[in-house]
Design a protein around this motif. Structure first.
Motif, PDB file in Angstrom:
ATOM      1  N   MET A   1      54.256  32.293  40.034  1.00  0.00           N
ATOM      2  CA  MET A   1      54.328  33.448  40.948  1.00  0.00           C
ATOM      3  C   MET A   1      55.746  33.659  41.492  1.00  0.00           C
ATOM      4  N   LEU A   2      56.731  33.617  40.599  1.00  0.00           N
ATOM      5  CA  LEU A   2      58.124  33.756  41.024  1.00  0.00           C
ATOM      6  C   LEU A   2      58.577  35.211  41.129  1.00  0.00           C
ATOM      7  N   ASN A   3      57.832  36.095  40.487  1.00  0.00           N
ATOM      8  CA  ASN A   3      58.155  37.527  40.551  1.00  0.00           C
ATOM      9  C   ASN A   3      59.540  37.858  39.988  1.00  0.00           C
ATOM     10  N   LEU A   4      60.000  37.051  39.031  1.00  0.00           N
ATOM     11  CA  LEU A   4      61.209  37.449  38.306  1.00  0.00           C
ATOM     12  C   LEU A   4      60.893  38.687  37.480  1.00  0.00           C
ATOM     13  N   SER A   5      61.893  39.519  37.258  1.00  0.00           N
ATOM     14  CA  SER A   5      61.707  40.625  36.330  1.00  0.00           C
ATOM     15  C   SER A   5      61.629  40.074  34.906  1.00  0.00           C
ATOM     16  N   ASN A   6      61.098  40.875  33.979  1.00  0.00           N
ATOM     17  CA  ASN A   6      61.061  40.447  32.579  1.00  0.00           C
ATOM     18  C   ASN A   6      62.470  40.145  32.070  1.00  0.00           C
ATOM     19  N   GLU A   7      63.434  40.937  32.518  1.00  0.00           N
ATOM     20  CA  GLU A   7      64.812  40.714  32.102  1.00  0.00           C
ATOM     21  C   GLU A   7      65.320  39.361  32.584  1.00  0.00           C
ATOM     22  N   GLU A   8      65.028  39.010  33.832  1.00  0.00           N
ATOM     23  CA  GLU A   8      65.457  37.716  34.372  1.00  0.00           C
ATOM     24  C   GLU A   8      64.779  36.562  33.643  1.00  0.00           C
ATOM     25  N   ALA A   9      63.484  36.719  33.356  1.00  0.00           N
ATOM     26  CA  ALA A   9      62.780  35.673  32.616  1.00  0.00           C
ATOM     27  C   ALA A   9      63.331  35.527  31.201  1.00  0.00           C
ATOM     28  N   ALA A  10      63.669  36.651  30.580  1.00  0.00           N
ATOM     29  CA  ALA A  10      64.225  36.615  29.230  1.00  0.00           C
ATOM     30  C   ALA A  10      65.602  35.953  29.207  1.00  0.00           C
ATOM     31  N   ARG A  11      66.356  36.103  30.267  1.00  0.00           N
ATOM     32  CA  ARG A  11      67.669  35.456  30.322  1.00  0.00           C
ATOM     33  C   ARG A  11      67.549  33.930  30.308  1.00  0.00           C
ATOM     34  N   ILE A  12      66.518  33.412  30.940  1.00  0.00           N
ATOM     35  CA  ILE A  12      66.296  31.962  30.902  1.00  0.00           C
ATOM     36  C   ILE A  12      66.031  31.518  29.467  1.00  0.00           C
ATOM     37  N   ALA A  13      65.230  32.274  28.742  1.00  0.00           N
ATOM     38  CA  ALA A  13      64.944  31.946  27.343  1.00  0.00           C
ATOM     39  C   ALA A  13      66.204  32.040  26.490  1.00  0.00           C
ATOM     40  N   HIS A  14      67.029  33.048  26.748  1.00  0.00           N
ATOM     41  CA  HIS A  14      68.301  33.198  26.017  1.00  0.00           C
ATOM     42  C   HIS A  14      69.183  31.968  26.200  1.00  0.00           C
ATOM     43  N   LYS A  15      69.299  31.509  27.432  1.00  0.00           N
ATOM     44  CA  LYS A  15      70.104  30.319  27.717  1.00  0.00           C
ATOM     45  C   LYS A  15      69.543  29.098  26.986  1.00  0.00           C
ATOM     46  N   ALA A  16      68.221  28.975  26.943  1.00  0.00           N
ATOM     47  CA  ALA A  16      67.597  27.834  26.270  1.00  0.00           C
ATOM     48  C   ALA A  16      67.884  27.845  24.775  1.00  0.00           C
ATOM     49  N   ASP A  17      67.740  29.007  24.138  1.00  0.00           N
ATOM     50  CA  ASP A  17      67.960  29.108  22.691  1.00  0.00           C
ATOM     51  C   ASP A  17      69.406  28.784  22.332  1.00  0.00           C
ATOM     52  N   LEU A  18      70.346  29.242  23.173  1.00  0.00           N
ATOM     53  CA  LEU A  18      71.757  28.937  22.952  1.00  0.00           C
ATOM     54  C   LEU A  18      72.042  27.456  23.148  1.00  0.00           C
ATOM     55  N   ALA A  19      71.554  26.896  24.254  1.00  0.00           N
ATOM     56  CA  ALA A  19      71.863  25.512  24.589  1.00  0.00           C
ATOM     57  C   ALA A  19      71.339  24.548  23.537  1.00  0.00           C
ATOM     58  N   CYS A  20      70.203  24.866  22.954  1.00  0.00           N
ATOM     59  CA  CYS A  20      69.598  23.989  21.948  1.00  0.00           C
ATOM     60  C   CYS A  20      70.051  24.333  20.530  1.00  0.00           C
ATOM     61  N   ARG A  21      70.961  25.289  20.409  1.00  0.00           N
ATOM     62  CA  ARG A  21      71.546  25.707  19.130  1.00  0.00           C
ATOM     63  C   ARG A  21      70.469  26.088  18.114  1.00  0.00           C
ATOM     64  N   CYS A  22      69.480  26.822  18.607  1.00  0.00           N
ATOM     65  CA  CYS A  22      68.409  27.303  17.741  1.00  0.00           C
ATOM     66  C   CYS A  22      68.530  28.796  17.446  1.00  0.00           C
ATOM     67  N   GLY A  23      69.387  29.485  18.176  1.00  0.00           N
ATOM     68  CA  GLY A  23      69.575  30.914  17.975  1.00  0.00           C
ATOM     69  C   GLY A  23      70.620  31.428  18.940  1.00  0.00           C
ATOM     70  N   ALA A  24      71.103  32.639  18.676  1.00  0.00           N
ATOM     71  CA  ALA A  24      72.142  33.212  19.530  1.00  0.00           C
ATOM     72  C   ALA A  24      71.836  34.648  19.943  1.00  0.00           C
ATOM     73  N   GLY A  25      71.091  35.368  19.127  1.00  0.00           N
ATOM     74  CA  GLY A  25      70.734  36.734  19.472  1.00  0.00           C
ATOM     75  C   GLY A  25      69.259  37.018  19.310  1.00  0.00           C
ATOM     76  N   THR A  26      68.504  35.971  19.003  1.00  0.00           N
ATOM     77  CA  THR A  26      67.084  36.151  18.731  1.00  0.00           C
ATOM     78  C   THR A  26      66.325  36.637  19.957  1.00  0.00           C
ATOM     79  N   VAL A  27      66.606  36.043  21.116  1.00  0.00           N
ATOM     80  CA  VAL A  27      65.822  36.354  22.306  1.00  0.00           C
ATOM     81  C   VAL A  27      65.982  37.811  22.723  1.00  0.00           C
ATOM     82  N   ILE A  28      67.200  38.319  22.727  1.00  0.00           N
ATOM     83  CA  ILE A  28      67.375  39.710  23.145  1.00  0.00           C
ATOM     84  C   ILE A  28      66.706  40.662  22.159  1.00  0.00           C
ATOM     85  N   ALA A  29      66.682  40.309  20.888  1.00  0.00           N
ATOM     86  CA  ALA A  29      65.987  41.139  19.897  1.00  0.00           C
ATOM     87  C   ALA A  29      64.483  41.111  20.152  1.00  0.00           C
TER      88      ALA A  29
END
Length: 322
Positions: free
Chosen positions: A128-156
């Motif tokens: 129940m954090l009430n982040l926007s979808n964009e804010e939640a997606a940014r967390i996923a973007h950071k995770a994919d980059l940090a783990c070197r599993c993708g670089a533009g996948t999340v925004i797509a």
């Protein structure tokens, strides 16, 4: 936190046709990413989160499974969870994370980004954090980059569709445009031959591909056609020597029936995008090679998908009082 919470979210799989990795001056991961073009598919990762309060634990108990099997090395998922733990003021709870994948993992279909994105959406609702979808997606973007599993996948996968990533960065910073808007008459057909490590490519071979992807984006922005996207994808994969002999034979067979095709970056997966009236003919070719290659590998599979235009979405959000 009071009571039990459950949330379910879905993120589509994604195929990258061609790509480049511009290097920003800053180290901010939200500014990093890739430019390129790809397509989101109707199959992907569904993540179900169950959150229970539990006074008997000094630290959270977190369980992660993929298709019903416990997973101890889900680096991307663990990164997302740790980011959420920074945002909540509770520490005693049980968290069950269940990823259900209807795409094969490791074949260049964006499974890690889809897992991170669907998990981030689900955790946002469960906590129940009430982040926007964009804010939640940014967390996923950071995770994919940090783990070197993708670089533009999340925004797509956040946007959906048959898309061009014109500016690198996380959702809200990167710029995405549709190649075409009307996609109902098309199907994405794939022959998934063998997995490949995206992390290995992003670690050891990333420097060999920059430059060409940007030039191809300029061509695609002018054309905005499925055929140009497929043609450029094939030229790109061939230029970086990423087409195996097995994939080349399938692509040649598709070319013989008038279908352009390429391989997903990064996996030994042949894909094409065809109008609905061409599906039957392409299925015959891909099924033939599926049967041929299955004799030497049990991992070969055939997939038929629509083009996903919704992007990631929350499916269910339920909570019960204690």
């Amino acid at each position: 936190m009071d009571g039990y919470a459950k949330a379910i979210a879905f993120a589509p799989g994604h195929i990258t046709g061609f790509v480049e990795f511009p290097t920003p001056m800053l180290d901010d991961p939200l500014l990093k990413g890739s430019r390129g073009a790809g397509v989101c598919i109707s199959k992907g990762i569904t993540t179900e989160v169950h959150l229970y309060p539990y006074d008997g634990l000094e630290v959270p108990e977190i369980k992660i499974s993929i298709n019903g099997k416990p997973c101890s090395d889900a680096d991307v998922s663990l990164y997302v969870v740790k980011e959420y733990l920074r945002l909540v003021d509770i520490r005693r709870f049980k968290l069950d994370i269940m990823h259900r994948a209807d795409i094969p993992i490791g074949y260049g279909l964006g499974s890690s980004g889809a897992a991170a994105l669907s998990l981030s959406y689900a955790l946002n609702r469960a906590f129940m954090l009430n982040l926007s979808n964009e804010e939640a997606a940014r967390i996923a973007h950071k995770a994919d980059l940090a783990c070197r599993c993708g670089a533009g996948t999340v925004i797509a996968e956040y946007h959906g569709g048959l898309e061009m990533r014109l500016k690198a960065g996380a959702p809200g910073i990167g710029i995405v445009e549709s190649i075409i808007d009307e996609v109902d008459d098309y199907k994405v057909l794939m022959l998934c031959i063998s997995p490949y490590s995206t992390k290995e490519f992003l670690t050891n071979r990333i420097g060999m591909i920059n430059g060409l992807g940007g030039k191809m984006l300029n061509i695609l922005k002018e054309s905005r056609s499925v055929e140009t996207f497929l043609d450029l994808s094939f030229r790109f994969a061939r230029s970086i020597d990423f087409i195996t002999d097995r994939a080349a034979r399938v692509i040649d067979a598709l070319h013989c029936i008038g279908c352009k095709a390429s391989v997903a970056l990064f996996g030994e997966t042949v894909f094409t995008i065809v109008s609905n009236d061409k599906v039957g003919e392409v299925e015959k070719v891909l099924s033939c090679y599926r049967d041929l290659y299955s004799n030497s590998s049990s991992s070969v599979c055939y997939l038929s998908c629509s083009i996903d235009t919704r992007g990631a979405t929350v499916i269910e959000d339920t909570r019960e009082p204690s």
